[in-house]
Design a protein around this motif. Structure first.
Motif, PDB file in Angstrom:
ATOM      1  N   LEU A 145      20.455  61.669  18.842  1.00  0.00           N
ATOM      2  CA  LEU A 145      21.345  60.880  17.995  1.00  0.00           C
ATOM      3  C   LEU A 145      22.372  60.181  18.885  1.00  0.00           C
ATOM      4  O   LEU A 145      22.688  60.666  19.961  1.00  0.00           O
ATOM      5  N   CYS A 146      22.881  59.052  18.407  1.00  0.00           N
ATOM      6  CA  CYS A 146      23.938  58.357  19.137  1.00  0.00           C
ATOM      7  C   CYS A 146      25.279  58.811  18.571  1.00  0.00           C
ATOM      8  O   CYS A 146      25.599  58.514  17.420  1.00  0.00           O
ATOM      9  N   ASP A 147      26.063  59.502  19.388  1.00  0.00           N
ATOM     10  CA  ASP A 147      27.336  60.061  18.938  1.00  0.00           C
ATOM     11  C   ASP A 147      28.301  59.007  18.407  1.00  0.00           C
ATOM     12  O   ASP A 147      29.116  59.290  17.548  1.00  0.00           O
ATOM     13  N   ASN A 148      28.226  57.808  18.988  1.00  0.00           N
ATOM     14  CA  ASN A 148      29.224  56.797  18.628  1.00  0.00           C
ATOM     15  C   ASN A 148      28.837  56.028  17.372  1.00  0.00           C
ATOM     16  O   ASN A 148      29.623  55.246  16.862  1.00  0.00           O
ATOM     17  N   LEU A 149      27.628  56.247  16.861  1.00  0.00           N
ATOM     18  CA  LEU A 149      27.227  55.565  15.628  1.00  0.00           C
ATOM     19  C   LEU A 149      27.413  56.519  14.447  1.00  0.00           C
ATOM     20  O   LEU A 149      27.411  57.737  14.617  1.00  0.00           O
ATOM     21  N   GLN A 200      23.919  54.545  10.441  1.00  0.00           N
ATOM     22  CA  GLN A 200      23.437  53.779  11.598  1.00  0.00           C
ATOM     23  C   GLN A 200      22.414  54.580  12.384  1.00  0.00           C
ATOM     24  O   GLN A 200      21.415  54.031  12.857  1.00  0.00           O
ATOM     25  N   ARG A 211      29.633  57.552   6.497  1.00  0.00           N
ATOM     26  CA  ARG A 211      30.090  56.528   7.431  1.00  0.00           C
ATOM     27  C   ARG A 211      30.900  57.146   8.565  1.00  0.00           C
ATOM     28  O   ARG A 211      31.619  56.453   9.269  1.00  0.00           O
ATOM     29  N   GLN A 212      30.844  58.469   8.724  1.00  0.00           N
ATOM     30  CA  GLN A 212      31.589  59.044   9.838  1.00  0.00           C
ATOM     31  C   GLN A 212      30.678  59.155  11.049  1.00  0.00           C
ATOM     32  O   GLN A 212      29.463  59.336  10.904  1.00  0.00           O
ATOM     33  N   PRO A 213      31.239  58.986  12.250  1.00  0.00           N
ATOM     34  CA  PRO A 213      30.388  59.029  13.442  1.00  0.00           C
ATOM     35  C   PRO A 213      29.772  60.415  13.617  1.00  0.00           C
ATOM     36  O   PRO A 213      30.372  61.424  13.263  1.00  0.00           O
ATOM     37  N   ALA A 215      29.453  62.064  16.148  1.00  0.00           N
ATOM     38  CA  ALA A 215      30.242  62.906  17.051  1.00  0.00           C
ATOM     39  C   ALA A 215      31.130  63.875  16.285  1.00  0.00           C
ATOM     40  O   ALA A 215      31.467  64.938  16.784  1.00  0.00           O
ATOM     41  N   SER A 216      31.497  63.518  15.051  1.00  0.00           N
ATOM     42  CA  SER A 216      32.420  64.369  14.307  1.00  0.00           C
ATOM     43  C   SER A 216      31.695  65.446  13.506  1.00  0.00           C
ATOM     44  O   SER A 216      32.325  66.184  12.766  1.00  0.00           O
ATOM     45  N   LEU A 252      37.927  62.161  12.520  1.00  0.00           N
ATOM     46  CA  LEU A 252      37.222  61.142  13.293  1.00  0.00           C
ATOM     47  C   LEU A 252      36.650  60.042  12.424  1.00  0.00           C
ATOM     48  O   LEU A 252      36.265  59.004  12.915  1.00  0.00           O
ATOM     49  N   ARG A 278      24.167  46.283  17.135  1.00  0.00           N
ATOM     50  CA  ARG A 278      23.948  47.695  16.828  1.00  0.00           C
ATOM     51  C   ARG A 278      23.259  48.387  18.002  1.00  0.00           C
ATOM     52  O   ARG A 278      23.606  49.495  18.383  1.00  0.00           O
ATOM     53  N   ASN A 335      23.832  56.540  23.537  1.00  0.00           N
ATOM     54  CA  ASN A 335      22.775  57.449  23.974  1.00  0.00           C
ATOM     55  C   ASN A 335      21.513  56.627  24.190  1.00  0.00           C
ATOM     56  O   ASN A 335      20.761  56.363  23.250  1.00  0.00           O
ATOM     57  N   LYS A 375      33.377  72.386  17.735  1.00  0.00           N
ATOM     58  CA  LYS A 375      32.473  72.333  16.593  1.00  0.00           C
ATOM     59  C   LYS A 375      31.094  72.888  16.910  1.00  0.00           C
ATOM     60  O   LYS A 375      30.363  73.270  16.015  1.00  0.00           O
TER      61      LYS A 375
END
Lengths: 270, 462
Positions: free
Chosen positions: A98-102, A106, A145-147, A149-150, B43, B326, B334, B461
């Motif tokens: 997974l992409c943490d920043n998306l 997404q 809609r939260q990234p 990463a959270s 976040l 995107r 990543n 976490k």
């Protein structure tokens, strides 16, 4: 293009006499494995038993040397990950990809975004992602809609699985899905695995953790040094027998034949 | 804290002791999930979790305290800079100087926006300074004899040339898998050589300088919209922005999706309107010369500002609303995940370098128009560092995946403000360099501390 899910218990994927060698090392020595729709199959085995190779063959990362792969009753060839994806096989690896920043939406649509006139149309993607997560009862996330990463480890696993469901996969391969998780997170993921099976998906789960296996699996398959030493419904096994099969490849306790009779065939016993 | 708690809870509890004391009700499972979401909201963007303007402010502040400070530091820094310089020299906030400052910032901003594209990928382009020199030189040479090309053709040729140079660098980085730092370091040196060679072989370059006399090219920076046209354009843009914002919110709500609270959208549009009015008021003030012998009238918005605005709009749209954008973020976040999702890494990376080149070309054109000439002594090495600094000061990460074109705009204005303010104070070049260095260090420190805060949260976490 998308086929309906098979009824529960019907064989979805069968490996027949699959062999794989790496140079002189015989990693898989003609294994048979049946994965049924709507059921969770746990693949057990000690390190080096051939679990990873089996997964890699099914997901198209390494080709088999010999043997047959049968998907929904017809023989198929799986040479690349793309072949596997086209059939409806999704592999969720430990690192999750997974992409943490998306954000969640997404990530779920990454590589297959909905666009209209070259502009991303977020609303349909968000609606579809939300529906898929709701179907899987993934409700602990506050906002899709939260990234990523959270999210917690279990939530991340859920997103990765939901991504596979969203793309019409019929067989989910989960590689050590609980290895990095705490107790409550593990429970969450196992619940999700059960729900996948209830909804008709086939799940192949690789795990070292026998607690997890007995909690979630309908069927157990045990590999030992490249051979499938036992395979059958979970009721035919107990913890002790699985451990013995994993470590010695046979049941020494009372001489009773291991479950799943035909799999441990006489020819390999000598 | 039984295992029946929602999964996130147990983990967070141990990680954040004391978090519960404030909410004793959170011990009840149902309310516990509320506590869970409050933590997750740290976040999440405030837009997606807030129900009202007040909620939004609370969520936003919690996020700032959680280390996601966003553009807050750069805005605070900008206010500090303005206060300091204005206290020292009251000319700093004069209309004439502010417009001058914005034009000075234009080159930093354009180079910085270009840099954002590659920084988002976790790459860097060190060559943009001299690439800008080549682009400006190419345009200046083409409009001059013997070519006498029309101004638009010269601009187009320069932009295409720079884009091709960027694509070549991108190809080297992606196809040969060379580190972009080294490839573009080589290009930094090589492009300076190429620029000097180009000027040497052009007959219009006198002593390494090409002077531009084409009216249209000079007007890119020094030409202005009339005061009336300035107002009309500004009002039209604000109205369009407002209409689009509320239309999008309404459509999201009608699809059953979460939309920002009405108050938040209204606040955004209101701030845009205020910013627009202030900008036009400043630009429409006559900043001509008033002395006993000479009266000149210079008023209206210089063309450079709508040009920058259009570039910002285009770059932001590309990054936020298209597949290409995107994928840029996905690769920066990543790369392996993006590859497995079927993203063509080579294509996206190469195109990003091409866009960086294109923006370097624009910067070169604006630079040339501003000075009325282009010379081989352009500080290409300094400019590229200012470009990276602009992006980073604004909040773009050097490690990929995080950043926006808006960051380069804010960072570029901060750098220009420092240079402009110190020049007003009669400070030496030595002082300017050192102060800029300190601001850059401060910016990266804030960024790094913010990231450490996030990292701690993420670890808690797992």
């Amino acid at each position: 293009m998308v086929e309906a899910l098979l009824e529960r218990g019907a064989p979805l994927l069968e490996l027949q006499g699959v062999e794989k060698s790496f140079g002189p090392v015989r990693a898989l020595d003609g294994i048979d494995l049946t994965i049924q729709a709507g059921k969770v199959t746990a693949l057990c085995g000690d390190n080096g038993a051939g679990k990873s190779v089996t997964i890699k063959i099914i997901s198209g990362i390494v080709p088999a040397d010999a043997g047959e792969i049968v998907w929904r009753g017809r023989p198929v060839r799986i040479h690349t990950p793309r072949d596997a994806a086209a059939l409806g096989i999704a592999t969720v690896y430990q690192d999750l990809a997974l992409c943490d920043n998306l954000d969640i939406v997404q990530n779920m649509f990454l590589g297959r975004e909905t666009v209209r006139a070259a502009v991303l149309s977020e609303a349909p993607m968000e609606i579809a992602a939300r529906r898929t997560l709701a179907d899987l009862h993934v409700t602990t996330v506050r906002s899709i809609r939260q990234p990523v990463a959270s999210l917690s480890g279990g939530q991340r696993q859920s997103v990765a699985v939901a991504r596979a469901v969203l793309w019409n996969s019929q067989l989910m391969i989960l590689d050590e899905p609980t290895a990095a998780l705490g107790v409550s997170q593990t429970a969450m993921v196992l619940e999700l695995v059960r729900r996948l099976a209830e909804q008709g998906y086939a799940v192949l789960i690789v795990s070292h953790n026998l607690n997890d296996v007995f909690e979630v699996a309908d069927r157990i398959a045990v590999l030992h040094l490249g051979q499938m030493v036992a395979q059958g419904d979970v009721g035919q096994f107990d913890r002790q027998s699985v451990v013995e099969l994993m470590t010695t490849g046979a049941l020494v306790r009372n001489g009773a034949p291991p479950p799943g009779g035909p799999v441990l065939d006489g020819s390999r016993e000598d | 804290m039984s295992v029946r708690q929602p999964p996130l809870e147990g983990e967070r509890r141990t990680a954040v002791p004391g978090g519960d004391e404030a909410r004793p009700a959170a011990l009840v499972p149902a309310a516990g999930s509320g506590g869970d979401s409050a933590d997750a909201a740290l976040l999440a963007a405030p837009e997606v979790v807030a129900q009202s303007l007040a909620d939004y402010v609370v969520a936003w502040w919690r996020r700032v305290r959680g280390g996601e400070s966003g553009m807050l530091p750069v805005l605070a820094g900008m206010i500090a800079i303005v206060v300091i310089f204005q206290a020292q020299n009251s000319l700093f906030l004069s209309a004439g100087n502010l417009v001058n400052l914005l034009i000075q910032a234009a080159v930093f901003v354009l180079l910085g926006v270009g840099e954002v594209f590659v920084l988002l990928l976790g790459e860097i382009d060190l060559s943009v300074g001299f690439a800008a020199g080549i682009g400006g030189g190419l345009m200046a040479a083409l409009v001059a004899p013997p070519f006498n090309a029309p101004w638009w053709a010269a601009i187009l040729a320069a932009l295409v040339g720079n884009m091709v140079m960027g694509l070549v660098l991108g190809t080297l980085v992606t196809r040969l898998r060379l580190p972009s730092f080294i490839v573009t370091l080589a290009a930094l040196i090589g492009f300076e050589g190429l620029m000097i060679w180009m000027f040497d072989s052009l007959s219009v370059a006198v002593g390494g300088v090409i002077t531009v006399s084409n009216r249209y090219i000079l007007d890119l920076v020094s030409g202005t919209l009339s005061p009336a046209a300035s107002w009309i354009v500004m009002v039209a843009l604000v109205v369009a922005f407002g209409a689009l914002t509320f239309y999008r919110d309404a459509r999201r709500r009608s699809s059953g999706l979460v939309a920002p609270p009405w108050g938040v959208s209204a606040l955004k549009v209101g701030l845009a309107a205020v910013a627009g009015v202030v900008l036009v008021l400043i630009c429409n003030t006559n900043r001509g010369i008033h002395s006993a012998t000479l009266h000149t009238t210079v008023e209206g918005v210089p063309w450079a500002i709508p040009i920058i605005f259009a570039v910002m709009l285009g770059a932001s749209f590309l990054l936020a609303r298209t597949r290409f954008g995107r994928y840029v973020y996905a690769i920066g976040g990543n790369a392996e995940a993006a590859r497995r999702a079927g993203v063509d890494l080579v294509l996206i990376r190469t195109v990003a370098f091409g866009l960086t080149g294109l923006l370097a070309g624009m910067a070169g054109i604006i630079y040339t128009s501003w000075l009325g000439s282009i010379a081989t002594d352009i500080d290409g090495g300094d400019y590229v560092l200012y470009a990276v600094a602009a992006a980073v000061i604004g909040g773009t990460s050097l490690f990929g995946g995080r950043g926006k074109p808006l960051h380069a705009l804010l960072g570029g204005v901060v750098i220009a403000a420092i240079a402009n303010g110190l020049a007003l104070l009669g400070a030496s070049a030595a002082a300017t360099y050192m102060v800029t260095a300190l601001v850059l260090l401060a910016a990266i420190t804030v960024d790094s501390i913010a990231r450490r805060g996030q990292g701690a949260g993420a670890r808690a976490k797992v």
